[in-house]
Design a protein around this motif. Structure first.
Motif, PDB file in Angstrom:
ATOM      1  N   PRO A  70       0.796  -1.222   0.000  1.00 26.86           N
ATOM      2  CA  PRO A  70       0.000   0.000   0.000  1.00 26.86           C
ATOM      3  C   PRO A  70       0.831   1.276   0.000  1.00 26.86           C
ATOM      4  N   GLY A  71       1.960   1.260   0.684  1.00 27.41           N
ATOM      5  CA  GLY A  71       2.813   2.443   0.689  1.00 27.41           C
ATOM      6  C   GLY A  71       3.354   2.749  -0.694  1.00 27.41           C
ATOM      7  N   GLY A  82       8.272  14.793  -5.968  1.00 23.95           N
ATOM      8  CA  GLY A  82       8.783  13.965  -4.881  1.00 23.95           C
ATOM      9  C   GLY A  82       7.977  14.140  -3.602  1.00 23.95           C
ATOM     10  N   ALA A  83       7.558  15.379  -3.314  1.00 23.18           N
ATOM     11  CA  ALA A  83       6.721  15.620  -2.137  1.00 23.18           C
ATOM     12  C   ALA A  83       5.369  14.943  -2.287  1.00 23.18           C
ATOM     13  N   ASP A  84       4.827  14.939  -3.500  1.00 23.15           N
ATOM     14  CA  ASP A  84       3.576  14.225  -3.748  1.00 23.15           C
ATOM     15  C   ASP A  84       3.749  12.729  -3.510  1.00 23.15           C
ATOM     16  N   ALA A  85       4.866  12.188  -3.961  1.00 28.46           N
ATOM     17  CA  ALA A  85       5.131  10.764  -3.758  1.00 28.46           C
ATOM     18  C   ALA A  85       5.218  10.437  -2.269  1.00 28.46           C
ATOM     19  N   LEU A  86       5.865  11.304  -1.507  1.00 33.54           N
ATOM     20  CA  LEU A  86       5.978  11.083  -0.063  1.00 33.54           C
ATOM     21  C   LEU A  86       4.605  11.150   0.604  1.00 33.54           C
ATOM     22  N   ALA A  87       3.814  12.138   0.215  1.00 31.78           N
ATOM     23  CA  ALA A  87       2.464  12.251   0.779  1.00 31.78           C
ATOM     24  C   ALA A  87       1.634  11.019   0.434  1.00 31.78           C
ATOM     25  N   GLY A  88       1.727  10.567  -0.818  1.00 29.40           N
ATOM     26  CA  GLY A  88       0.996   9.372  -1.223  1.00 29.40           C
ATOM     27  C   GLY A  88       1.431   8.145  -0.452  1.00 29.40           C
ATOM     28  N   PHE A  89       2.729   8.036  -0.200  1.00 28.96           N
ATOM     29  CA  PHE A  89       3.246   6.900   0.565  1.00 28.96           C
ATOM     30  C   PHE A  89       2.691   6.899   1.986  1.00 28.96           C
ATOM     31  N   LEU A  90       2.744   8.061   2.644  1.00 34.41           N
ATOM     32  CA  LEU A  90       2.294   8.151   4.031  1.00 34.41           C
ATOM     33  C   LEU A  90       0.794   7.885   4.160  1.00 34.41           C
ATOM     34  N   GLY A 127      -1.091   6.284   1.777  1.00 37.24           N
ATOM     35  CA  GLY A 127      -1.405   4.982   1.228  1.00 37.24           C
ATOM     36  C   GLY A 127      -1.106   3.833   2.162  1.00 37.24           C
ATOM     37  N   ARG A 128      -0.017   3.912   2.924  1.00 30.08           N
ATOM     38  CA  ARG A 128       0.332   2.768   3.775  1.00 30.08           C
ATOM     39  C   ARG A 128      -0.679   2.560   4.895  1.00 30.08           C
ATOM     40  N   ARG A 129      -1.494   3.571   5.169  1.00 29.26           N
ATOM     41  CA  ARG A 129      -2.549   3.415   6.168  1.00 29.26           C
ATOM     42  C   ARG A 129      -3.920   3.236   5.515  1.00 29.26           C
ATOM     43  N   TRP A 130      -4.207   4.075   4.526  1.00 29.39           N
ATOM     44  CA  TRP A 130      -5.550   4.101   3.931  1.00 29.39           C
ATOM     45  C   TRP A 130      -5.790   2.931   2.993  1.00 29.39           C
ATOM     46  N   LEU A 131      -4.713   2.413   2.384  1.00 23.85           N
ATOM     47  CA  LEU A 131      -4.858   1.321   1.418  1.00 23.85           C
ATOM     48  C   LEU A 131      -4.580  -0.039   2.018  1.00 23.85           C
ATOM     49  N   ARG A 132      -4.308  -0.096   3.321  1.00 28.60           N
ATOM     50  CA  ARG A 132      -4.016  -1.369   3.961  1.00 28.60           C
ATOM     51  C   ARG A 132      -5.277  -2.222   4.031  1.00 28.60           C
TER      52      ARG A 132
END
Length: 211
Positions: free
Chosen positions: A155-156, A195-203, A205-210
């Motif tokens: 998910p992240g 890159g900031a968008d990718a970081l935001a998506g990672f943070l 996604g790892r919770r919301w897409l789990r």
């Protein structure tokens, strides 16, 4: 049901795949519309856009944004499904990056070192990344919402790739407005925003897409 059993069932079931594809496409379309609306409300195209599009270094800006958005969207379609390899989409990010690197190298050769700093910061360094992030907010949320209909096993990573797609869409639209055409400027500030968008998506996604 064990996680491995669920993954096997999802991979073997042919029904969700087309539906998921439509959901991702709808998320992408909705994100582009929101980004275009944000751009229309906050910015306007540069007055010399027609002439600017005849320059290769201006086209490099669009190559970066469109290339990353296309590569990331293609990879998302794979990451949203468990057990599906990334395939060639994993390497498609290299092409837009290579285009920008070639443009940067050409500029460093053509421009005296004393002018590099001015080209790097341009006139809009302070607002470039924030505006791209503003425009990308809608696409990022739409893509993450679409991914919730899938079952990404990472998910992240899926969220980060969604961030790259959203950043690419936003960067493409912002390029219609931005008068700073130096590849040095684009490589620094456009890349920072994506890159900031990718970081935001990672943070997110790892919770919301789990699952």
């Amino acid at each position: 049901m064990k996680t491995s059993d669920l993954i096997s069932a999802l991979v073997q079931d042919p029904v969700p795949a087309p539906r998921l594809g439509r959901v991702l496409l709808a998320g992408l379309a909705g994100g582009v519309l929101l980004a275009a609306l944000t751009f229309a409300l906050a910015l306007r195209p540069r007055p010399d856009l027609g002439e600017a599009l005849e320059q290769l270094r201006v086209l490099a800006k669009f190559a970066l944004g469109l290339g990353l958005a296309t590569a990331a969207t293609g990879l998302l379609g794979r990451l949203a499904r468990p057990g599906v390899p990334g395939g060639g989409w994993r390497w498609s990010f290299l092409l837009p990056g290579l285009c920008v690197l070639v443009a940067v190298a050409a500029e460093l050769v053509a421009v005296p070192p004393g002018a590099w700093e001015a080209r790097l910061f341009g006139k809009n360094a302070a607002v470039c990344a924030p505006l791209i992030l503003l425009i990308s907010a809608g696409p990022l949320l739409c893509l993450l919402a679409a991914l919730r209909h899938g079952a990404p096993t990472r998910p992240g990573l899926a969220g980060a790739v969604a961030g790259v797609a959203a950043g690419g869409i936003a960067a493409t639209l912002y390029a219609l407005h931005c008068p700073d055409d130096s590849p040095l400027f684009v490589a620094a500030w456009y890349s920072l925003a994506i890159g900031a968008d990718a970081l935001a998506g990672f943070l997110i996604g790892r919770r919301w897409l789990r699952w």
